[in-house]
Design an enzyme around this catalytic site. Structure first.
Site, mmCIF file in Angstrom:
data_model
loop_
_atom_site.group_PDB
_atom_site.id
_atom_site.type_symbol
_atom_site.label_atom_id
_atom_site.label_comp_id
_atom_site.label_asym_id
_atom_site.label_seq_id
_atom_site.Cartn_x
_atom_site.Cartn_y
_atom_site.Cartn_z
ATOM 1 C CB ALA A 76 -36.605 -74.431 39.957
ATOM 2 N N GLY A 115 -37.685 -70.051 36.519
ATOM 3 C CA GLY A 115 -38.046 -69.434 38.069
ATOM 4 C C GLY A 115 -37.530 -68.303 38.154
ATOM 5 C CD GLU A 118 -42.127 -69.320 36.786
ATOM 6 O OE1 GLU A 118 -41.110 -69.969 37.410
ATOM 7 O OE2 GLU A 118 -43.217 -69.798 36.847
ATOM 8 C CD GLU A 138 -39.787 -72.654 33.408
ATOM 9 O OE1 GLU A 138 -39.366 -72.294 32.174
ATOM 10 O OE2 GLU A 138 -39.724 -72.140 34.208
HETATM 11 N N1 3HC Z 1 -30.067 -75.762 38.781
HETATM 12 C C1 3HC Z 1 -29.214 -76.650 39.334
HETATM 13 N N2 3HC Z 1 -27.876 -76.507 38.925
HETATM 14 C C2 3HC Z 1 -27.881 -75.441 37.505
HETATM 15 C C3 3HC Z 1 -28.927 -74.766 36.961
HETATM 16 C C4 3HC Z 1 -30.142 -74.912 37.777
HETATM 17 N N3 3HC Z 1 -31.222 -74.426 37.241
HETATM 18 N N4 3HC Z 1 -28.407 -74.337 35.932
HETATM 19 C C5 3HC Z 1 -26.935 -74.466 35.772
HETATM 20 N N5 3HC Z 1 -26.810 -75.465 36.751
HETATM 21 C C6 3HC Z 1 -25.538 -76.014 37.023
HETATM 22 C C7 3HC Z 1 -25.006 -76.717 35.985
HETATM 23 O O1 3HC Z 1 -25.191 -78.110 36.344
HETATM 24 C C8 3HC Z 1 -23.447 -76.414 36.014
HETATM 25 O O2 3HC Z 1 -23.131 -77.214 37.223
HETATM 26 P P1 3HC Z 1 -21.807 -78.184 37.266
HETATM 27 O O3 3HC Z 1 -20.713 -76.995 36.937
HETATM 28 O O4 3HC Z 1 -21.665 -79.052 38.549
HETATM 29 O O5 3HC Z 1 -21.759 -79.236 36.042
HETATM 30 C C9 3HC Z 1 -23.324 -75.169 36.280
HETATM 31 O O6 3HC Z 1 -24.691 -74.739 37.006
HETATM 32 C C10 3HC Z 1 -22.930 -74.436 35.139
HETATM 33 O O7 3HC Z 1 -23.904 -74.434 34.270
HETATM 34 P P2 3HC Z 1 -23.586 -74.366 32.723
HETATM 35 O O8 3HC Z 1 -22.390 -75.337 32.569
HETATM 36 O O9 3HC Z 1 -24.638 -74.846 32.075
HETATM 37 O O10 3HC Z 1 -23.228 -72.846 32.585
HETATM 38 P P3 3HC Z 1 -23.414 -71.931 31.312
HETATM 39 O O11 3HC Z 1 -22.764 -70.739 31.649
HETATM 40 O O12 3HC Z 1 -23.008 -72.628 29.960
HETATM 41 O O13 3HC Z 1 -24.871 -71.902 31.032
HETATM 42 C C11 3HC Z 1 -27.128 -71.354 31.909
HETATM 43 C C12 3HC Z 1 -25.717 -71.377 31.946
HETATM 44 C C13 3HC Z 1 -27.685 -70.768 30.331
HETATM 45 C C14 3HC Z 1 -27.819 -70.676 33.011
HETATM 46 C C15 3HC Z 1 -27.351 -72.934 31.789
HETATM 47 O O14 3HC Z 1 -26.870 -73.621 32.838
HETATM 48 C C16 3HC Z 1 -28.807 -73.426 31.862
HETATM 49 O O15 3HC Z 1 -29.589 -73.320 30.840
HETATM 50 N N6 3HC Z 1 -29.459 -73.684 33.020
HETATM 51 C C17 3HC Z 1 -30.614 -74.140 33.124
HETATM 52 C C18 3HC Z 1 -31.841 -72.958 32.893
HETATM 53 C C19 3HC Z 1 -33.191 -73.692 33.312
HETATM 54 O O16 3HC Z 1 -33.519 -74.520 32.467
HETATM 55 N N7 3HC Z 1 -33.805 -72.915 34.117
HETATM 56 C C20 3HC Z 1 -35.329 -73.522 34.410
HETATM 57 C C21 3HC Z 1 -35.095 -74.315 35.422
HETATM 58 S S1 3HC Z 1 -36.639 -75.105 35.842
HETATM 59 C C22 3HC Z 1 -37.699 -73.827 36.858
HETATM 60 O O17 3HC Z 1 -37.057 -72.881 37.032
HETATM 61 C C23 3HC Z 1 -39.151 -74.349 37.097
HETATM 62 C C24 3HC Z 1 -39.736 -73.149 37.658
HETATM 63 O O18 3HC Z 1 -40.521 -72.668 36.661
HETATM 64 C C25 3HC Z 1 -40.568 -73.464 38.754
#
Ligand code: 3HC
Length: 698
Positions: A76, A115, A118, A138
């Site tokens: 997400a 997500g 998912e 998450e």
């Molecule tokens: N939403 C919005 N922005 C995101 C994002 C996300 N899920 N994941 C990464 N970004 C953004 C970062 O903030 C960053 O932005 P910036 O350049 O403006 O600072 C850019 O994308 C690049 O991110 P990273 O610097 O972290 O890039 P990496 O290549 O090092 O890592 C990654 C990539 C492993 C995907 C890491 O970004 C990450 O772990 N992201 C979060 C993943 C996550 O937690 N997903 C679950 C979200 S909650 C969800 O899905 C709820 C659902 O169940 C309903």
């Protein structure tokens, strides 16, 4: 494989983030939303439109869902979590995939997280490239999967395993994903081609995860639940909720389970833990950015480490793990051999635990060039000095390094407290000197404080930041002061704790109060672990420059005078017994503390956990804001990143400044008054606390 035979046009004024194309009778939906294909509102809208268009087309026999840019979907859009939900929500899109009458195959190349996973679980087939990573991270954002993950995963891999995967949020690599049945096929090439083949082979076959039976294993579930709950660091509110919601899949129908997931997700999303962890997520990504820095890093292939003690060995391992050749220098053969065996020990532990193969460890070991001769450092691109924490020793070393090491190379010191400007002044080119303050164990801890001296050049700083990235570290840039960001704030925290000892608290009471707040360990337990002798020698060195009007708490010195150096001598602030070295309060320590109170004429009183927490945190917040006022830190969020990643501050509280930004201002002020009154002479009160906290809250 046939080339593209048709493409659709979607009616949407938004930038195109989802591409729908045709290959024979298969529709291919590609998510194209750099950098990580997060599921923002317009991606969801376009994905749903594409899905509906493909489903409505009678000539489409099956659908492939994939991501562009080497990623599937990172989940997400985290930026939307603080705002009201916008339809279609992610659960809407996932359920539309799950209900689609046509078979869908997910082609996973890169990350399928949260997500994103998912979405894949709502498809009928999952085919991934070997280097992809899957997971439900998450909980690291104070959440649980909210788009069916808690209900589909148990149907695919079992309830007990789902509890472990969702409550820890750990990454699942492809071999494991295949073994547990999370994916159906692994390949090296294009997953789209493989998905098309699969769909054509299984013509029209649907295989919805939601209709799979749940295999229940009560003993396994109890074990998985207990493992989560017994670990204080893991058992956050989100993880505990995850355990309950996943376990409920066993006795609820799929739709009821989804409803339970939705309501738990919504509750967590609006909570404090999620707000704190979301803040930290962005704070960590902001930290490496330095305003106005416009220089390219110098190339680093070969590095040098001076000093093979605990820190030096850990730094050398961090470097060889990242592929650098490392010249490791010690003064004597004996000290060098000790360092080498420390490194061998770390490498062999990595093999034993399965984190590295024997071949990898072997080849990493070959990257190490141990020597007692400084002249071997002539051709390295960067040196990290990790010798004794004594200014004269460092000055002498830097004078020599300046002569030996190539003039282009960067010279870094791992000092925790000493003046980088003074060290730089010992060289003929202070521009190439900076601080790289690693945290112990250096090959494990992610935080790296980069201290920028008055003269540090932009190239040297950029090189430090690039090195941090290569090492997989989390860099935070600090200016020069005693203790930089972290140790300076931690000293203020510890000082308030020691003052409270004199007033009436006991080490075990303070540790317990702070561990209850969420710190990994209380300050006295930490001191015993680190060893009391190092800070004692520092205090002795600084004794002559201390102003006699300052309140000085001598209890730690009294312990050291009795040879109580902490865990290594089985006694320090506590006594330690048995092979597990369990800490126990020691009446001898209590007597010393009471003696110190009496010497200062203090009538001891009991101090409750709430007062302990408030005073200690207020002391931290005050020092943190001073650090900002003096421009030692670039931004408030950097301070929170340092305290969380280097000093055991609970991530679920976001760091001291985030925590303070959610507190009542009057009660924070009251606690600060108590800190000021108890510290007395020399205490400096920060002037801009409300402004800094308002900025953090915004
Ligand atoms: N939403 C919005 N922005 C995101 C994002 C996300 N899920 N994941 C990464 N970004 C953004 C970062 O903030 C960053 O932005 P910036 O350049 O403006 O600072 C850019 O994308 C690049 O991110 P990273 O610097 O972290 O890039 P990496 O290549 O090092 O890592 C990654 C990539 C492993 C995907 C890491 O970004 C990450 O772990 N992201 C979060 C993943 C996550 O937690 N997903 C679950 C979200 S909650 C969800 O899905 C709820 C659902 O169940 C309903």
């Amino acid at each position: 494989m046939k080339p593209v035979t048709a493409s659709y046009t979607l009616n949407d004024a938004q930038p195109r983030t989802v591409v729908l194309r045709r290959q024979s009778d298969i529709a291919i939906i590609e998510i194209d939303h750099p950098p990580v294909n997060a599921m923002s509102a317009h991606v969801r809208r376009q994905l749903l439109d594409a899905l509906q268009e493909a489903e409505a087309d009678a000539s489409v026999a099956g659908i492939v869902l994939t991501g562009r840019g080497g990623r599937f979907v990172a989940g997400a859009d985290i930026r939307e979590f603080g705002k009201p939900p916008v339809a279609p929500t992610l659960p809407d899109v996932v359920e539309a995939l799950g209900r689609c009458s046509k078979p869908i195959a997910a082609g996973i190349e890169g990350q399928a997280l949260g997500g994103g996973l998912e979405l894949a679980l709502a498809c009928d087939w999952r085919i991934a490239t070997a280097g992809s990573v899957l997971g439900f991270p998450e909980v690291k954002l104070g959440l649980i999967p909210g788009a069916g993950g808690t209900q589909r995963l148990p149907r695919l891999v079992g309830v007990a395993r789902s509890i472990e995967l969702i409550a820890t949020g750990r990454i699942i690599k492809i071999p494991e994903a295949l073994e547990i049945g999370l994916i159906d096929e692994v390949l090296q090439g294009s997953t789209v081609d493989a998905c098309i083949l699969q769909l054509q082979k299984r013509r029209g076959m649907k295989r919805p995860v939601s209709s799979l039976p749940i295999v229940s294993d009560q003993a396994g579930i109890d074990e998985a639940r207990a493992a989560v709950l017994k670990n204080r660091r893991i058992a956050t509110e989100a993880a505990r909720t995850a355990v309950d919601v996943v376990a409920s899949a066993m006795h609820l129908g799929f739709d009821e389970g989804l409803a339970a997931e939705r309501s738990a997700f919504a509750k967590l999303r609006g909570g404090e833990e999620a707000a704190a962890l979301r803040y930290l997520f962005f704070a960590e990504r902001e930290a490496p950015r330095v305003a106005g820095l416009d220089a390219s890093p110098l190339p680093v292939g070969k590095a040098g480490v001076v000093g093979a003690g605990t820190m030096g060995s850990g730094i050398a391992v961090a470097l060889i793990n990242a592929g650098f050749s490392v010249v490791l220098v010690e003064q004597s053969t004996e000290a060098l051999e000790k360092g080498i065996s420390r490194i061998d020990e770390i490498l062999s532990r990595a093999v034993k635990s399965g984190r590295a193969s024997a071949e990898t460890a072997e080849s990493q070991r070959k990257q190490l060039i141990p020597t007692t001769s400084m002249t071997m450092l002539g051709d390295v691109d960067l040196v990290i000095e990790a010798a004794f924490e004594v200014l004269e020793v460092k000055l002498d070393l830097f004078r020599r390094l300046d002569q030996i090491v190539s003039p282009q190379a960067v010279l870094a010191t791992n000092t925790s407290y000493l003046d980088i400007d003074a060290i730089a002044a010992a060289t003929t080119n202070p521009g190439r000197v900076l601080g790289l303050h690693f945290f112990s164990p250096a090959h494990v801890m992610r935080l790296l404080e980069i201290a920028r001296g008055r003269e540090t050049s932009d190239e040297a700083l950029a090189t430090g930041l690039a090195l941090a990235r290569k090492l997989g570290k989390l860099p935070v840039v600090a200016g020069v002061c005693d203790g930089f960001i972290g140790n300076r704030i931690f000293s203020a925290y510890r000082r308030q704790c020691e003052i409270m000892l004199e007033e009436g608290a006991l080490p075990e009471e303070i540790d317990k109060a702070l561990e209850t707040f969420g710190f990994a360990m209380g300050p006295f337990a930490v001191a015993d672990l680190a060893g009391l002798d190092i800070s004692w020698s520092r205090r002795k060195r600084l004794a002559s420059s201390r102003d006699p009007r300052e309140r000085y708490v001598p209890i730690a010195d009294m312990l050291c005078e009795q040879g109580r150096f902490g865990q290594k001598t089985s006694m320090g602030w506590y006594r330690y017994s048995g092979t597990e070295k369990r800490r126990e309060p020691d009446p001898v320590v209590r007597a010393l503390i009471e003696q110190a109170s009496a010497a200062r004429g203090i009538e001891r009183r009991s101090i409750d956990a709430d007062e302990i927490q408030r005073r200690v945190l207020a002391a931290m917040v005050n020092e943190a804001v001073l650090v900002i006022e003096e421009r030692i830190a670039q931004r408030a969020s950097d301070i929170d990143v340092v305290l969380v990643h280097g000093y055991g501050f609970p991530p679920a509280r976001g760091g001291p400044l985030f925590w303070a930004s959610r507190q009542n201002a009057a009660s924070l002020n009251q606690a600060l008054d108590a800190v000021e009154a108890s510290t007395g002479f020399g205490f400096r009160r920060a002037q801009t606390i409300p402004q800094v906290l308002a900025e953090v809250a915004s």
